[in-house]
Design a protein around this motif. Structure first.
Motif, PDB file in Angstrom:
ATOM      1  N   UNK A 137       0.833  -1.209   0.000  1.00 32.43           N
ATOM      2  CA  UNK A 137       0.000   0.000   0.000  1.00 32.43           C
ATOM      3  C   UNK A 137       0.868   1.259   0.000  1.00 32.43           C
ATOM      4  N   UNK A 138       1.980   1.208   0.687  1.00 35.22           N
ATOM      5  CA  UNK A 138       2.898   2.356   0.678  1.00 35.22           C
ATOM      6  C   UNK A 138       3.446   2.587  -0.733  1.00 35.22           C
ATOM      7  N   UNK A 139       3.778   1.482  -1.398  1.00 31.93           N
ATOM      8  CA  UNK A 139       4.317   1.600  -2.749  1.00 31.93           C
ATOM      9  C   UNK A 139       3.276   2.162  -3.720  1.00 31.93           C
ATOM     10  N   UNK A 140       2.041   1.669  -3.613  1.00 28.83           N
ATOM     11  CA  UNK A 140       0.979   2.175  -4.486  1.00 28.83           C
ATOM     12  C   UNK A 140       0.646   3.628  -4.160  1.00 28.83           C
ATOM     13  N   UNK A 141       0.693   3.975  -2.894  1.00 29.47           N
ATOM     14  CA  UNK A 141       0.380   5.361  -2.536  1.00 29.47           C
ATOM     15  C   UNK A 141       1.446   6.325  -3.071  1.00 29.47           C
ATOM     16  N   UNK A 142       2.711   5.816  -3.045  1.00 30.13           N
ATOM     17  CA  UNK A 142       3.782   6.682  -3.589  1.00 30.13           C
ATOM     18  C   UNK A 142       3.599   6.902  -5.093  1.00 30.13           C
ATOM     19  N   UNK A 143       2.890   5.979  -5.752  1.00 24.13           N
ATOM     20  CA  UNK A 143       2.631   6.111  -7.189  1.00 24.13           C
ATOM     21  C   UNK A 143       1.276   6.787  -7.461  1.00 24.13           C
ATOM     22  N   UNK A 144       0.659   7.240  -6.341  1.00 22.44           N
ATOM     23  CA  UNK A 144      -0.652   7.906  -6.422  1.00 22.44           C
ATOM     24  C   UNK A 144      -1.708   6.983  -7.013  1.00 22.44           C
ATOM     25  N   UNK A 145      -1.510   5.649  -6.744  1.00 24.07           N
ATOM     26  CA  UNK A 145      -2.450   4.670  -7.294  1.00 24.07           C
ATOM     27  C   UNK A 145      -3.600   4.415  -6.340  1.00 24.07           C
ATOM     28  N   UNK A 146      -3.437   4.739  -5.060  1.00 23.33           N
ATOM     29  CA  UNK A 146      -4.501   4.519  -4.074  1.00 23.33           C
ATOM     30  C   UNK A 146      -4.622   5.754  -3.198  1.00 23.33           C
TER      31      UNK A 146
END
Length: 383
Positions: free
Chosen positions: A154-163
């Protein structure tokens, strides 16, 4: 016709020698007289050996051999007797730490070493709880691993503005709650393991089981007494000494203790320097050797009550205790035993203070006086 009377003729006196028969009887009579005289002369001489033998038989037996010692001046302190009780330094009521049915209890009189088991609680319930807590820890550990990985994604996706940020925060919160739940489960597991390991009640010191306070099959709760364990090899006398007397007592000094009519020499182990406000006494502990007494015996501790002083003393073995008085036998220069009455006072070790017609340096009998009569001659021997 007158006949003439016949005339008696006078016997002539003869000068002839005595006849043979007369001489024979004279010789016999003379022989009897001589034999009687010789017999009277020899009779005392023949009975003299018999009289000597009778004198030897009637002679007195040799003087009895006795052991002696000298009355001497020694330095002693007056004593007082402190009533006390024999106690064990280690005397415990061992209790259960966990609840459960009692599986076994040591018999009364059992001697145990430190660490030996004296009782056991049934392990069935404790074992099931331990297994459940282990499974719970395993489950939560696996859940935490998953939630950590999920939070990382989730941290990785949030850094990509995916979530959204809330999605990432929810994953992090779930991870943290799983970590806390795992920590709580681990503590529960440690508690279960402790209860499982402490289902055995073990001896904290060597001793003897003197009482069973619960029986096999009964239910034990935490804190309930199971057995009483006493260290019978570590015993001492507990006594109370007046504060005024305690100043003459010091730790490590030898004292005499009377227990059951016997006297033993013991050592003062400790003096508790805190007095009781009501009785004005302090506690004194006197160490005894194993086997010298039973726990619970009544005892009397003889301690000094004043400063030491010079007194006349004799060995305790010299005293003859009779119903009417106490006596000693003295031996004079002619080895004649004289019995004198005395009074006793302070004692220490084998020496006892005496008052009476005894002087320092005089010889007193310490062994062999029991059967003596006053005025009897003895053969003294230095003890």
């Amino acid at each position: 016709m007158n006949m003439p009377r016949p005339r008696l003729a006078a016997l002539p006196i003869s000068n002839a020698p005595p006849s043979k028969h007369f001489r024979l009887w004279s010789v016999i009579a003379l022989s009897v007289i001589v034999v009687a005289a010789i017999g009277m002369f020899l009779l005392p001489r023949q009975s003299a050996p018999a009289a000597a033998k009778s004198t030897v038989a009637a002679a007195a037996p040799p003087p009895p051999t006795v052991s002696i010692a000298l009355a001497q001046v020694v330095r002693l302190a007056p004593k007082i007797g402190l009533p006390g009780t024999v106690v064990a330094r280690n005397d415990s009521h061992l209790a259960a730490e966990v609840s459960g049915r009692v599986a076994s209890v040591a018999e009364v009189g059992t001697i145990v070493k430190q660490g030996d088991r004296v009782a056991q609680i049934d392990l069935s319930v404790a074992g099931m709880q331990l297994a459940s807590d282990k499974a719970n820890v395993t489950r939560l550990a696996a859940q935490l691993r998953y939630d950590r990985d999920q939070a990382a994604r989730m941290d990785n996706l949030f850094s990509q503005s995916a979530i959204a940020k809330s999605t990432r925060d929810q994953a992090a919160s779930t991870r943290d709650m799983d970590a806390a739940a795992l920590a709580q489960a681990q503590e529960a597991l440690r508690k279960s393991q402790y209860q499982f390991d402490h289902s055995d009640i073990r001896a904290p010191f060597p001793g003897r089981v003197v009482a069973r306070l619960i029986n096999k099959g009964e239910y034990a709760a935490p804190g309930k007494d199971i057995v009483r364990l006493v260290d019978i090899d570590s015993i001492e006398v507990k006594a109370q000494a007046p504060i005024d007397t305690a100043r003459y007592i010091r730790e490590g000094m030898p004292v005499t203790v009377e227990i059951g009519g016997r006297k033993v020499v013991a050592t003062v182990r400790a003096i508790v320097p805190v007095g009781d406000e009501i009785s004005r006494t302090v506690e004194v502990r006197v160490a005894l050797k194993p086997g010298q007494a039973y726990v619970g015996d009544a005892a009397k501790v003889l301690v000094p009550s004043a400063e030491p002083r010079d007194v006349l003393a004799v060995p305790r073995d010299a005293l003859l205790l009779r119903e009417d008085n106490t006596y000693v036998f003295k031996v004079d220069t002619k080895n004649v035993a004289t019995r004198v009455a005395i009074e006793t006072g302070t004692e220490e070790g084998s020496m006892v203070e005496v008052h009476g017609p005894v002087k320092a340096g005089e010889r007193v009998i310490v062994r062999g006086a029991e059967q003596l009569e006053p005025g009897q001659k003895v053969h003294p021997r230095v003890s």
